[in-house]
Design a protein around this motif. Structure first.
Motif, short mmCIF file in Angstrom:
data_model
loop_
_atom_site.label_atom_id
_atom_site.label_comp_id
_atom_site.label_asym_id
_atom_site.label_seq_id
_atom_site.Cartn_x
_atom_site.Cartn_y
_atom_site.Cartn_z
N SER A 182 -54.68 -7.98 26.14
CA SER A 182 -55.30 -8.35 24.86
C SER A 182 -54.56 -7.71 23.69
O SER A 182 -54.33 -8.35 22.65
CB SER A 182 -56.77 -7.92 24.84
N GLU A 183 -54.18 -6.45 23.83
CA GLU A 183 -53.45 -5.76 22.76
C GLU A 183 -52.11 -6.43 22.52
O GLU A 183 -51.71 -6.64 21.37
CB GLU A 183 -53.27 -4.28 23.12
N ARG A 187 -55.05 -9.37 20.09
CA ARG A 187 -56.49 -9.58 19.99
C ARG A 187 -57.19 -8.25 19.95
O ARG A 187 -57.01 -7.41 20.83
CB ARG A 187 -57.01 -10.40 21.19
N ASP A 188 -58.05 -8.05 18.91
CA ASP A 188 -58.87 -6.85 18.81
C ASP A 188 -60.23 -7.12 19.43
O ASP A 188 -60.74 -8.23 19.39
CB ASP A 188 -59.09 -6.45 17.34
N LEU A 189 -60.84 -6.06 19.96
CA LEU A 189 -62.23 -6.17 20.38
C LEU A 189 -63.10 -6.24 19.14
O LEU A 189 -62.80 -5.65 18.11
CB LEU A 189 -62.65 -4.96 21.23
N GLU A 196 -66.96 -9.45 13.01
CA GLU A 196 -65.73 -9.79 12.29
C GLU A 196 -64.64 -8.80 12.65
O GLU A 196 -64.90 -7.62 12.84
CB GLU A 196 -65.99 -9.71 10.78
N PRO A 197 -63.40 -9.25 12.73
CA PRO A 197 -62.30 -8.32 12.96
C PRO A 197 -62.18 -7.35 11.81
O PRO A 197 -62.37 -7.71 10.65
CB PRO A 197 -61.06 -9.22 13.05
N THR A 202 -57.71 -2.75 13.44
CA THR A 202 -58.74 -1.95 14.06
C THR A 202 -59.93 -2.81 14.38
O THR A 202 -60.09 -3.91 13.89
CB THR A 202 -59.20 -0.82 13.12
N THR A 203 -60.81 -2.25 15.22
CA THR A 203 -62.09 -2.88 15.50
C THR A 203 -63.16 -2.17 14.70
O THR A 203 -62.87 -1.48 13.74
CB THR A 203 -62.39 -2.84 17.00
N SER A 204 -64.40 -2.31 15.08
CA SER A 204 -65.48 -1.95 14.16
C SER A 204 -65.89 -0.50 14.15
O SER A 204 -66.62 -0.09 13.28
CB SER A 204 -66.71 -2.79 14.49
#
Length: 227
Positions: A182-183, A187-189, A196-197, A202-204
């Protein structure tokens, strides 16, 4: 400083980077969002907070409203202290986030590092994930070799226990492979709050990441008497 206390300091700085909190809020977040810290008590947390204040990485502030600060002494209670990250504390935490050596992916530290991947750059995330995978693949190789040497001397229950251990490591390697893929695909988690990204790769945040396989964070027991 022991590795265990260093992990706790890292996690406290990371949580306070999101927002100021008082001790009870911090312990609850440590227990629920970062289940690796379930065993930490207030007797462990508050010395850690005092150390971070002494280092200039945190400051202590009175409760959120003047009314709360005034009401606490009248009710025979101490006013709640809110801990806030300083500019020096933020800089120190960012330095810790950028580290990708073995300490970042050992058993004792990886879960805490992963919990703050939402605040970590993608290149650092990749190096930590690949380091963790490499470490586990080495472990699998040793476990397999050991099992091959001792299989005939083990009773069925000991043999089953060793197989279970190998399967657990294999599951985590598969999980890491999926994350690394994924990285690499960019694609971010996503965090559960907004979906929302986040900006800057970064993620949340700490509470929006996936736990390690087998990790089962349990809710903290409310303790309204805590400071």
């Amino acid at each position: 400083m022991s590795r265990r206390s260093g992990i706790l300091e890292f996690a406290v700085l990371g949580l306070l980077r999101e927002s100021p909190m008082h001790g009870y809020e911090l312990r609850k977040r440590l227990n629920t969002s970062l289940g690796v810290f379930r065993a930490f008590s207030y007797g462990t947390l508050y010395p850690c907070l005092k150390t971070l204040v002494a280092n200039g990485w945190l400051i202590e502030e009175p409760g959120s409203t003047p009314e709360e600060a005034l009401a606490a002494p009248l009710a025979g209670r101490r006013a709640k202290i809110v801990y806030r990250l300083t500019a020096e504390g933020k800089e120190h935490f960012e330095q810790l986030l950028s580290q990708t050596g073995p300490d970042a992916y050992e058993d004792e530290t990886f879960a805490a590092r992963f919990a703050f991947f939402g605040q970590t750059s993608r290149d650092v995330r990749m190096r930590v994930l690949e380091g963790r995978r490499s470490r586990l693949e080495e472990r699998l190789e040793k476990m397999s070799a050991s099992l091959a040497r001792t299989r005939e001397r083990l009773d069925d229950y000991t043999l089953e226990l060793q197989r279970h251990g190998m399967e657990s490591v294999e599951r985590e390697v598969r999980w890491l492979n999926e994350l690394i893929e994924s990285e690499r695909a960019g694609r971010d988690l996503k965090g559960p709050a907004s979906g929302e990204p986040a900006s800057r790769d970064t993620t949340s945040g700490a509470s929006g990441v996936l736990p390690r396989p087998g990790h089962d964070p349990r809710p903290d027991t409310p303790d309204d008497t805590a400071t």
